[in-house]
Scaffold this motif. Structure first.
Motif, mmCIF file in Angstrom:
data_model
loop_
_atom_site.group_PDB
_atom_site.id
_atom_site.type_symbol
_atom_site.label_atom_id
_atom_site.label_comp_id
_atom_site.label_asym_id
_atom_site.label_seq_id
_atom_site.Cartn_x
_atom_site.Cartn_y
_atom_site.Cartn_z
ATOM 1 N N LEU A 272 0.815 -1.216 0.000
ATOM 2 C CA LEU A 272 0.000 0.000 0.000
ATOM 3 C C LEU A 272 0.849 1.268 0.000
ATOM 4 O O LEU A 272 0.452 2.272 -0.606
ATOM 5 C CB LEU A 272 -0.974 -0.025 1.178
ATOM 6 C CG LEU A 272 -1.967 -1.196 1.132
ATOM 7 C CD1 LEU A 272 -2.817 -1.229 2.386
ATOM 8 C CD2 LEU A 272 -2.830 -1.133 -0.112
ATOM 9 N N GLY A 273 1.989 1.247 0.641
ATOM 10 C CA GLY A 273 2.888 2.403 0.600
ATOM 11 C C GLY A 273 3.391 2.655 -0.811
ATOM 12 O O GLY A 273 3.425 3.793 -1.286
ATOM 13 N N ARG A 274 3.788 1.578 -1.475
ATOM 14 C CA ARG A 274 4.257 1.729 -2.867
ATOM 15 C C ARG A 274 3.123 2.145 -3.787
ATOM 16 O O ARG A 274 3.312 2.958 -4.699
ATOM 17 C CB ARG A 274 4.901 0.436 -3.342
ATOM 18 C CG ARG A 274 6.274 0.223 -2.768
ATOM 19 C CD ARG A 274 6.978 -0.993 -3.357
ATOM 20 N NE ARG A 274 8.314 -1.078 -2.799
ATOM 21 C CZ ARG A 274 8.647 -1.852 -1.770
ATOM 22 N NH1 ARG A 274 7.740 -2.633 -1.184
ATOM 23 N NH2 ARG A 274 9.887 -1.858 -1.317
ATOM 24 N N LEU A 275 1.947 1.570 -3.568
ATOM 25 C CA LEU A 275 0.796 1.937 -4.382
ATOM 26 C C LEU A 275 0.485 3.425 -4.219
ATOM 27 O O LEU A 275 0.251 4.142 -5.202
ATOM 28 C CB LEU A 275 -0.408 1.090 -3.980
ATOM 29 C CG LEU A 275 -1.664 1.200 -4.826
ATOM 30 C CD1 LEU A 275 -1.407 0.739 -6.244
ATOM 31 C CD2 LEU A 275 -2.778 0.372 -4.200
ATOM 32 N N HIS A 276 0.535 3.895 -2.983
ATOM 33 C CA HIS A 276 0.271 5.311 -2.700
ATOM 34 C C HIS A 276 1.315 6.201 -3.384
ATOM 35 O O HIS A 276 0.967 7.177 -4.052
ATOM 36 C CB HIS A 276 0.271 5.550 -1.193
ATOM 37 C CG HIS A 276 0.093 6.979 -0.804
ATOM 38 N ND1 HIS A 276 -1.088 7.666 -0.990
ATOM 39 C CD2 HIS A 276 0.967 7.860 -0.271
ATOM 40 C CE1 HIS A 276 -0.943 8.903 -0.576
ATOM 41 N NE2 HIS A 276 0.292 9.052 -0.131
ATOM 42 N N ARG A 277 2.579 5.855 -3.222
ATOM 43 C CA ARG A 277 3.646 6.655 -3.835
ATOM 44 C C ARG A 277 3.558 6.641 -5.363
ATOM 45 O O ARG A 277 3.716 7.674 -6.014
ATOM 46 C CB ARG A 277 5.011 6.164 -3.376
ATOM 47 C CG ARG A 277 5.308 6.482 -1.903
ATOM 48 C CD ARG A 277 6.623 5.874 -1.436
ATOM 49 N NE ARG A 277 7.743 6.182 -2.311
ATOM 50 C CZ ARG A 277 8.412 7.339 -2.320
ATOM 51 N NH1 ARG A 277 8.067 8.304 -1.489
ATOM 52 N NH2 ARG A 277 9.422 7.532 -3.142
#
Length: 181
Positions: A33-38
């Protein structure tokens, strides 16, 4: 602060920091989710820049794309636009007003039912969206050039599964509403 390892990214650094600070807490969701957000933040900025070259916002682009996908007549009601596009109903009237002022769409009424109003691409709107589509999909394909075709297909399938997972979670959250009292 911590250093990044070769082949790692900021999310890896954040994960390392959380593992150090809270070793018993499962923070593995950040990896996805962090990578998806970024990635989404970067993607949205790139698309906004691209559309800005055509004088369009992402909201206007969504409306024009939905109308273009509707096939000959290139028209839909506002309700249909909200259902079939990446468009939320909030602010849709203002977007349509702006596009109408710019000569890209027009409102038309159904001859047999004057209450039913359609939003329809004008010739100028169709010409513009066709030009933008060429640039947009070329740029999107370039954004994905770092993936093989197999990775591209795998990621698309995984993201579809993630979207379903989020919908299920959201449904469970709605079912857990706090009791009144």
């Amino acid at each position: 602060m911590g250093t990044r390892h070769s082949g790692s990214d900021l999310v890896d650094l954040i994960l390392d920091q959380w593992h150090r600070e809270t070793p018993d807490l499962d923070v593995s969701s950040i990896a996805v989710l962090g990578r998806l957000h970024r990635a989404d933040l970067r993607y949205q900025a790139l698309v906004a820049d691209e559309l800005g070259r055509f004088g369009l916002s992402t909201a206007a682009f969504d409306v024009l794309m939905s109308l273009r996908r509707s096939g000959p007549t290139y028209r839909r009601t506002a309700g249909e636009l909200a259902e079939v596009g990446l468009i939320t109903s909030g602010g849709l009237t203002q977007r349509i007003d702006r596009l109408e002022r710019d000569g890209l769409v027009e409102r038309t009424k159904e001859p047999g039912d004057r209450r039913k109003v359609f939003i329809q691409l004008t010739d100028s709107g169709r010409k513009l969206i066709d030009e933008v589509l060429q640039a947009h999909f070329t740029e999107q394909n370039q954004m994905l050039a770092g993936l093989t075709q197999t990775e591209h297909r795998q990621l698309a399938k995984l993201l579809a599964r993630l979207e379903v997972s989020l919908e299920v979670y959201d449904g469970h959250q709605l079912g857990r509403a706090e009791p009144a009292g």
